[in-house]
Structure formats: C-alpha cells, structure tokens
Scaffold this active site. Structure first.
Site, mmCIF file in Angstrom:
data_model
loop_
_atom_site.group_PDB
_atom_site.id
_atom_site.type_symbol
_atom_site.label_atom_id
_atom_site.label_comp_id
_atom_site.label_asym_id
_atom_site.label_seq_id
_atom_site.Cartn_x
_atom_site.Cartn_y
_atom_site.Cartn_z
ATOM 1 N N GLU A 77 0.827 -1.225 0.000
ATOM 2 C CA GLU A 77 0.000 0.000 0.000
ATOM 3 C C GLU A 77 0.854 1.265 0.000
ATOM 4 O OE1 GLU A 77 -2.825 -0.294 3.250
ATOM 5 O OE2 GLU A 77 -4.093 -1.657 2.101
ATOM 6 N N GLU B 238 -6.935 -7.462 -1.058
ATOM 7 C CA GLU B 238 -7.567 -7.358 0.257
ATOM 8 C C GLU B 238 -9.031 -6.972 0.127
ATOM 9 O OE1 GLU B 238 -5.553 -5.116 3.294
ATOM 10 O OE2 GLU B 238 -3.584 -5.951 2.779
#
Ligand SMILES: *[C@@H]1O[C@H](CO)[C@@H](O)[C@H](O)[C@H]1NC(C)=O
Ligand SMILES: *[C@@H]1O[C@H](CO)[C@@H](O)[C@H](O)[C@H]1NC(C)=O
Ligand SMILES: *[C@@H]1O[C@H](CO)[C@@H](O)[C@H](O)[C@H]1NC(C)=O
Ligand SMILES: *[C@@H]1O[C@H](CO)[C@@H](O)[C@H](O)[C@H]1NC(C)=O
Ligand SMILES: *[C@@H]1O[C@H](CO)[C@@H](O)[C@H](O)[C@H]1NC(C)=O
Ligand SMILES: *[C@@H]1O[C@H](CO)[C@@H](O)[C@H](O)[C@H]1NC(C)=O
Ligand SMILES: *[C@@H]1O[C@H](CO)[C@@H](O)[C@H](O)[C@H]1NC(C)=O
Ligand SMILES: *[C@@H]1O[C@H](CO)[C@@H](O)[C@H](O)[C@H]1NC(C)=O
Length: 855
Positions: free
Chosen positions: A186, A255
């Site tokens: 991320e 995710e």
C-alpha cells in the site's frame, strides 16, 4: 546377497528418477495476461484467503487450512513478519509460530496455492508494521523512502526469505505452492508524501524484487505506478471499479475486508455476509480473476505483536473462520456456496470479453461465452433500496436490492448474494471455574492457591538514569517492554494552604503523547488515563493529596502496540510531555523540567517470573485469598486444563488491565476496556448499500475484549502455570476459562430461494421452477440436535436467537421439524407438502425459520 543388492540398487535408481520426475512434473509455469493468472497454460479464477501464521499456533495450521479449502478457497495468502524473524540484526528466528516453511508446506500438502506477501513492511495492525524496532535506531535510517540503510536492510531480508523459499523449493516454478509474491505494501497511497524519495524508492523496490528471479510474478498492492512486469492490485471493501495500470495486467484484489479490526475500548465491527458476497460477485462480474479475503482467519495478536496503537489482542476481524478456528456461520457457508457458483463459471468467464446488457440505471448483466459456446451470466442490481424483477432471455428473475445473481448456464440461478441459505451457528463462551490441579497434593482440589508478588510503585532496584525533563518513551524502551516509570519528588512547604483543614485538594494535570498511564502519588494509585484508536495523545487531571515534606510522583507510562502505518510512522513518539500541579499558594507548579528518574520495565519482567525457568526468581506470597483491586500485582496459580477439546478463552471481565501468560506462552495484553454507550450500534444491520467499518457495530457500552484465546496446544494435562500481571486492580478469583462451543443452529429459508443444488449442478439438468427449496441444519461433530426451540412455517421474521411467528403460521411446524431432525447430527427439511401445510395463506411467499439446540 548379490541379487538383493542389485534389487536394492535398482530401487534406489527408481526413487532417484521418480523424484526427479516428480520435481519436474510439478514445476509450474506461472504467467499472466490481461485476463488472469495462467498456470501451465490454464487460466485460473482464484479465491484466496489470508491466514497469518503467527496469529495462530502450528497445531492449528492444518485445521485452518483445511477449513479454508472446504470453504472453496484455492490459495492461502500470508504476510511475512520481519520483526518476528529478525530479532536483532542478523539474529533470525523461524521456530514455533514463526515457522514459515512449515506453514507453507502445510498449505502445499493441502493442495492449495500460496501468495507470499514479503513486504517486508506489512502494516497489518501489527507492531511497527512488521519492521524491526532496532532498524529505527540504525543511524541515518528513514523507513520506506530512498534511504540507503533502509534499502540495504530491506533487500537483505527480502533476499533471505526468497533464498529460504528457494532452498525448500517452495516457488511454483520449483514445484512449490507459491504462485505470487508481494513487495512493499500500500505504498502508492502515501508515495507523494515522501517527496523526492517516494517514487525512486517504489521503483527500486520493484526492481529489487524482480531481480530476485523467483520464477513467479510479483505484485504491489495499492501501487498505481507499479512498473512492468509487477502487477498493481487493489485493496478495499469493493474493487469492481479497479483497473490495473496496464492493459497486459490482470485485475487482482489482494484485500477484500470481510470485517474489520478492533481497538481496545471501541465497538465490535461486523460486515454482513450478503454484502461481502455482493462485492466478490461484482468483482468477478466486472472482469476480476483473483480475489483474496483479508482476513479469512484473523486469529490472535499474541505476545506484544498487536500494532495500532490500541489494537486488541483478538484479531478476529469478523472473518469467515473465527479467532478460535471455528467456521463462522452463516458467513463461511454463504461464501462457500458463492465460490462453488463462481467455479462453475470459470471456463466461460476467462476466455472472452463479456456482452453487457442494461435493464435500468442500476441493473446490468454481463454474459460470458467461451469458444465452445458455454455461457455464464452475472446479473446485478446495485439499487440500495429496491428489489427488481427483470427478464433475461425470456425468463424473469427476482433480484433483491444490492445483489448479484450468478447463472453458470445463463439460465439457472446458482446463487444470489442476498439470499443466505446457509444455517447459522449459535456460539457461546461456556464458563468453567479455574480449578486447582489435582496433581499437586499440597493444593486444594476446589480452591486455588495463589502466589502473589507486588511491584513497587516507582523505581525498583537501581534507577536506569535521571534527566531534567522528559524523554520519549519509545526512544527509551526501544519496545523491549510496554512499561516505563517516570518519577520525581516534590517538596511541599508546611505553609501550603491545602494542608490546612478544609483546604481544597491540589490537582495534578498530566499530558502524554500516548498511549496509557497510571499515576501514583506517594505509592497510591490516583488516576489512570489513556488515548484511544482515534487519538493516541491524552491528558487528564485528578485531585491528589500531598503531605508536608517530600512527596513522590510516580507515573507508569505504557505503550499499547506501536504505530503500524502512515507516512513516517516510525517517528511517532510516546510518553509524558507535561506534569503540573494546581492549588499551591503560588498557583501552579510545573514539574516538567524537574529532575525525573527513569526505570525501564517492571521488576517481574526483568526477572522473567512469567517464564517456566524464572518462576522462582522472586519470593511469592502464597494465599488462598489473593488481594483484590490492588495495583501492580503479579498473580500465579497452577490450574487444570479445561475439559474436552473445545477452543479456550480466558474470561478477564473482572480484571483491570495487564498481561497474562500460560506455561510461559504469551497471551499477553488484556484490557476489558468498555466502549462508550454513546457509540452507535447497529445489531440489526441493513446489508444494502456501501459498507463502512462503523456501519454494523455491536457491543456499545460493553467491555470490548472480555475473552483471550489460549490455544489448546499450550496446555499440559496438568500443572499448568497461569501468571498474570495486573496494573490497576482486579479480582483474580473471578477469572475463568471459557470453552467456545456451538450450542445451537438456526436456519431461515424462503420459497423464493429456488436455486439449483450446487453439489449436483449439471448443465443438462433443468432447475428452473422445479428446484426444491430445502433447509439444512447441522450440529458440530459429536453433537446432536437435541430439541427444536423454535420452528415456524409461514411468515416468521427476526434473527437467529429471536425469531418471531408472523400472522401466517403452520401450527404443526415444530412437530414436522422434530420428526425430521430430532436426535440427528444433521438434517434436511424440504418446503414440501409432505412436511407442511402448503395451502396456508395463499399468495404469500412462505418461509421456514428454525432454531434448534445442539448437545
Ligand atoms: C510459460 O507460459 C507462457 C505463456 O503461458 C509461454 O509463453 C512460455 O513459453 C511458457 N514457458 C515455459 C518455460 O514453458
Ligand atoms: C544480511 O545481513 C547479514 C548481516 O549483515 C549478512 O550476514 C547476510 O549475509 C545478509 N544476507 C543477505 C541475504 O544479504
Ligand atoms: C424469446 O421468446 C421469443 C418469442 O417467444 C423467441 O422468438 C426468442 O427466440 C426467445 N429468446 C430466447 C433467448 O429464448
Ligand atoms: C478518543 O479520545 C478523544 C480525546 O479524548 C475523544 O474526543 C474521542 O471521543 C475518543 N474516541 C473514542 C472512539 O472513544
Ligand atoms: C528519538 O530519538 C531520535 C534520535 O535522537 C530523535 O531524532 C527523535 O526525534 C526521537 N523521537 C521522538 C519521538 O522523540
Ligand atoms: C513562592 O514564590 C516565591 C517568589 O517567587 C518564592 O520565594 C517561594 O519560594 C515560592 N514558594 C513555594 C512554596 O514555591
Ligand atoms: C415481524 O413480524 C411482526 C408481526 O407480524 C411485525 O410486526 C414486524 O414488523 C416484523 N418485523 C420485520 C423486521 O419484518
Ligand atoms: C431422542 O433421544 C432421546 C434419548 O435417546 C429420547 O428420549 C427421545 O425420545 C428422542 N427424541 C425423538 C424425537 O426421537
């Protein structure tokens, strides 16, 4: 002799060639194109499940992996936890919960693939985002930017893990299960904040990863600028709108959050199964080909591995497998049915572009056809309020609001995301009083004998150092412990008015960068305060009593898990920043620049009194009546393992805050901190519409972590040593072990759920209209349906545990269900005229609701 020798030799040769053959035949060619991952030339639609190896124990791994496989999962995904593996520079640990190779091999033996997210920065609500704290103290180091020391250590660790996997032949290119690996995590979300260091670092990370030559593709999640050949992937509650940054890359979702994490003192978040299934079906409808649940089993943040700050020891995540390893129903089962329906579409889905039909502004169908003419369709209704009837290929379909129907043959609905057919489990924590071990004759059979050791409030032993003013807590402990004492003394002149009768008490005012604190004045606990998940800093004021002469102020500052994400997160400090006392004749006294004396950690920690070989390092006081509500107290007792083999949680509701161990194994932080009653809770959550973590919470006004998972494998048959350190005061005699047990099952099914039987799906058979509607109930293994607590065929409503009869009700419902289910471990009840009065309330759609006890 000669004969047998040559036989022996030929056998050896046979095994030699056989193993060569196996190694070569299993080595897989993993590539990708714009549509999907391609393994040995075959396109793959993949359902993946995050299970983090250190968040359970090795004894649980095979069970978790097989429950995932049974749930229709193809791939297990895990991060690699650098700070669990490299305890100090060059000092590596790969045992116990950190036995990564063993975990990967268990996945391989189960016949599943694995995605290895090396990071090595992982966030993950894990202490310091997974990066070792010592690296912050390597001079000149700045994390996650174009910084030489950081890059050197990151490359070193990444190479170490890659080499370990290569040595064990665990990459798919070597015949192993690993089909993808991840570098960084991320980073794209914050790359710009790192200015000139951001982009070069991200590009360096990608290049460094690719140069590792692992033979399978690399991914970077939430990294919009991931350079070829690294695939950028999506993390979110919904990823149907996501497109990768190049037309050659497939659409992957690393995710999908089926719930959310919890912080001490906050609400319990839940995500409805209907919405998770909706998000997954939408993703595949719109061209996705790999989706991962983060988490599929969240597990437990044992020891001091929770990050945050303030992340609870439980990392349950409302995941399809609960913290204790039990399938969470109906969530797990609803997703299992979805996975089956998706797999039926795999071939049609991955070989051609879809045709898109629209039925209205919020309704559309994607129709996929492969070269052999096999057809699969997804029909969606993203209207947040209204159901929709629509006609597709001359057949009319009912689409509930916010739902997707999956039609693996473009005709029959195999699954609708909003129609939950799977039964629900009623799960309870069944309390069991702690019982003294019968193996130690000197101890009572009923009552526990407790050993007690009380810490001094303030400096024990020699002070570590003193300084005028405050130090940063984290810079001082370097996270070797949660605890740091700040103490100072203060002379009070006899002339102070507050000393005279009727004088008003002085008030101490303390400010801290975080995370929590207990304030002792002259050895007495005067106040406790802490930040929370939304604001880690805090301040408080409290009346105190001072005496003439010397007074001691001792502040026990605590960290509750270190920062785990955010730009420059490693620089966020903790500890006290200001101490003032109001009410002196001269007004306010500022103690902030006083001489402060420091002590790192507790005496009991220092002496390892929670470890099997350190238990005798202090003089315990033995008593059947341990002190209650006494701060800074260690308690020790020898206890029996709870009966049976159900998972076990330690009920700490009557305790304050502290840490706990069993047989030296670290359950660690407990804190039954109560959530505000003013929080908004939504126990009856509407699944329709976009999900946010606060949308469907429960537990307002309740202590939000009451039970602490103690894995069964940590218990011995007898002589188990439980050690507790209580910071502020509790009643250890009220602690109990609770067994997590399924005590009942519920089912709710309507006659407008006429899907085909997924297990016997066959494209030639006709389900349309003919499909039987059945309700299946199943108690856990070794339990039977012992009674029917509720049954209503008609128009019942409500939720499991509180079903209500509607205006329309077949009075024979209970006996009909009993006839089919009583004394069975599982049963299937058809909504048919053999079982119920189908002529009841004509024109109305009928439902069967059942709640049964399992025992
Ligand atoms: C691997 O598969 C790709 C395409 O799927 C193909 O182009 C390549 O030649 C294969 N490599 C090997 C070593 O078989
Ligand atoms: C990592 O660093 C250690 C200690 O400096 C060194 O011994 C080791 O060889 C390095 N490992 C790799 C894979 O570069
Ligand atoms: C739908 O019905 C019409 C009229 O009966 C017929 O002409 C058409 O072929 C049907 N379409 C499909 C896809 O079955
Ligand atoms: C966290 O603490 C801040 C400051 O004390 C307070 O305003 C806020 O309401 C708290 N948040 C929660 C979720 O308790
Ligand atoms: C910790 O120490 C370092 C080095 O002395 C300093 O740069 C940093 O600001 C300190 N951190 C905090 C939070 O005070
Ligand atoms: C109060 O202030 C006066 C003048 O600054 C100082 O002389 C005296 O010592 C102070 N008293 C106390 C108790 O601090
Ligand atoms: C459940 O049924 C009762 C009685 O028919 C009705 O009053 C109530 O509104 C219903 N609740 C829901 C959620 O449909
Ligand atoms: C279930 O078994 C119990 C004990 O074996 C028996 O008493 C009971 O009648 C049975 N119930 C039914 C409905 O068969």
């Amino acid at each position: 002799m000669a004969m047998s020798e040559s036989k022996h030799l030929s056998l050896l040769f046979f095994f030699f060639f056989f193993s060569l053959f196996v190694a070569f035949s299993l080595a897989a060619n993993v590539t990708y194109d714009r549509r999907s991952l391609i393994i040995d030339g075959q396109r793959k639609l993949l359902v993946s499940a995050s299970i983090h190896y250190p968040r359970s124990v090795p004894a649980m791994w095979p069970g978790l992996v097989s429950t995932a496989k049974e749930g229709g999962v193809d791939v297990i995904e895990t991060y690699v936890f650098w700070n669990g593996h490299e305890l100090s520079p060059g000092n590596y640990y790969f045992e116990g919960r950190y036995d990564l190779v063993k975990f990967v091999k268990i996945v391989q033996q189960a016949g599943l693939y694995l995605i290895l997210r090396i990071g090595p920065f992982v966030a993950a609500e894990w202490n310091f985002g997974g990066v070792p704290v010592w690296l912050h103290y390597v001079p000149g180091t700045v994390f996650r930017t174009d910084n030489e020391p950081f890059k050197r250590h990151m490359q070193n660790f990444t190479t170490l893990i890659v080499n370990l996997m290569k040595r064990e032949k665990l990459f798919a290119s070597q015949g192993g299960p690993i089909i993808l690996a991840q570098i960084e995590n991320e980073y794209g979300d914050i790359e710009r904040v790192y200015g000139d260091g951001g982009k070069p670092y991200a590009m360096w990370a990608a290049k460094m990863a690719v140069s590792q030559d692992i033979g399978v593709p690399w991914i970077m999640c939430q990294q919009y600028d991931a350079p070829d050949p690294v695939i950028n992937t999506c993390n979110s509650f919904y990823c149907d709108q996501f497109t990768p940054n190049s037309a050659n890359k497939p659409k992957f979702w690393t995710e999908n959050w089926p719930g959310w994490f919890k912080t001490f003192g906050a609400r319990d978040p839940h995500r409805p199964p209907e919405d998770i299934a909706f998000s997954v079906a939408r993703f595949f409808q719109k061209g996705g080909s790999l989706q991962n649940y983060y988490m599929y089993h969240g597990g437990t943040n044992f020891d001091r591995t929770a990050g945050g700050p303030f992340i609870t020891t439980s990392y349950d995540y409302d995941a399809p497998i609960d913290e204790y390893g039990l399938a969470r129903l109906p969530k797990w089962g609803h997703l299992k049915e979805l996975h089956k329906a998706l797999k039926l579409c795999e071939h049609a889905l991955l070989y051609n572009e879809p045709t898109v039909l629209t039925f209205g502004p919020l309704q559309e169908a994607h129709i996929y056809t492969d070269s052999s003419g096999v057809c699969a369709a997804f029909i969606s209704n993203v209207d947040e309020e209204n159901d929709k009837m629509l006609t597709f290929r001359n057949v009319s379909y009912h689409l509930p609001a916010w739902s997707v129907s999956v039609l693996p043959d473009c005709k029959n609905v195999a699954f609708n995301t909003a129609k939950v057919r799977h039964h629900t489990n009623i799960v309870e924590m069944a309390p069991e009083k702690l019982k003294a071990s019968t193996m130690s004759p000197e101890k009572g059979l009923e009552n526990l004998q407790w050993d007690v050791f009380t810490e001094k409030a303030g400096i024990w032993g020699d002070a570590d150092f003193s300084k005028n003013g405050f130090v940063d807590h984290l810079n001082t402990t370097k996270d070797s412990t949660d605890y740091l004492w700040y103490t100072t003394s203060l002379h009070v002149d006899e002339s102070e008015k507050f000393l005279s009768k009727g004088g008003s008490h002085p008030i101490i005012r303390v400010e801290s960068k975080g995370h929590a604190l207990h304030a002792f004045v002259n050895k007495e606990l005067k106040a406790s305060a802490s930040g929370n998940g939304s604001d880690i800093t805090f301040k408080f004021e409290s009346q105190i009593a001072l005496k003439a002469g010397i007074n001691e102020i001792a502040l026990l500052s605590m960290t509750v898990g270190l920062q785990n994400a955010g730009p420059f997160y490693e620089w966020v400090g903790a500890g006290i920043t200001s101490v003032k006392i109001d009410g002196f004749n001269n007004g306010t006294i500022d103690l902030s620049s006083n001489t402060w004396i420091y002590k790192i950690g507790l005496e009991g920690e220092h002496l390892n009194i929670y470890k099997p070989d350190g238990l005798n390092n202090v003089k315990w006081v033995s008593t059947p009546n341990p002190p209650k509500n006494q701060p800074l107290t260690w308690y020790k007792a020898v206890v029996d393992a709870p009966y049976g083999d159900d998972p076990v949680g330690l009920d700490m509701i009557q305790m304050g805050k502290g840490q706990v161990w069993l047989n030296g194994e670290p359950v660690r932080r407990y804190w039954p901190r109560t959530s505000s009653i003013h929080d908004e809770c939504h126990p009856k959550c509407n699944y329709r519409g976009k999900f946010m973590p606060n949308k469907c919470s429960t537990g307002c006004g309740e202590p939000n972590q009451r039970w602490y998972h103690v894995p069964r494998s940590w218990f011995r048959s007898s002589g188990n040593v439980l050690v507790i350190f209580e910071e502020k005061g509790g009643d250890p005699t009220k602690i109990s072990f609770s067994r997590r047990v399924v005590t009942g099952v519920c089912g709710f099914i309507s006659d407008n759920y006429p899907f085909g039987d997924l297990d016997s799906w066959d494209k030639n058979s006709e389900f349309n209209g003919e499909a039987k509607v059945t309700l299946q109930l199943k108690c856990p293994e070794s339990k039977l349906i012992s009674s029917i607590r509720f049954a209503s065929f008609g128009t019942p409503n409500g939720t499991c545990g509180s079903y209500l009869k509607g205006n329309c009700h077949d009075p024979d419902s209970i006996s009909a269900v009993e006839k089919i289910c009583a004394n069975k471990s599982e049963c299937t009840i058809a909504l048919s005229k053999e079982n119920f009065n189908m002529d009841l309330c004509p024109g109305l759609s009928k439902t069967l609701a059942v709640e049964a006890a399992c025992s």
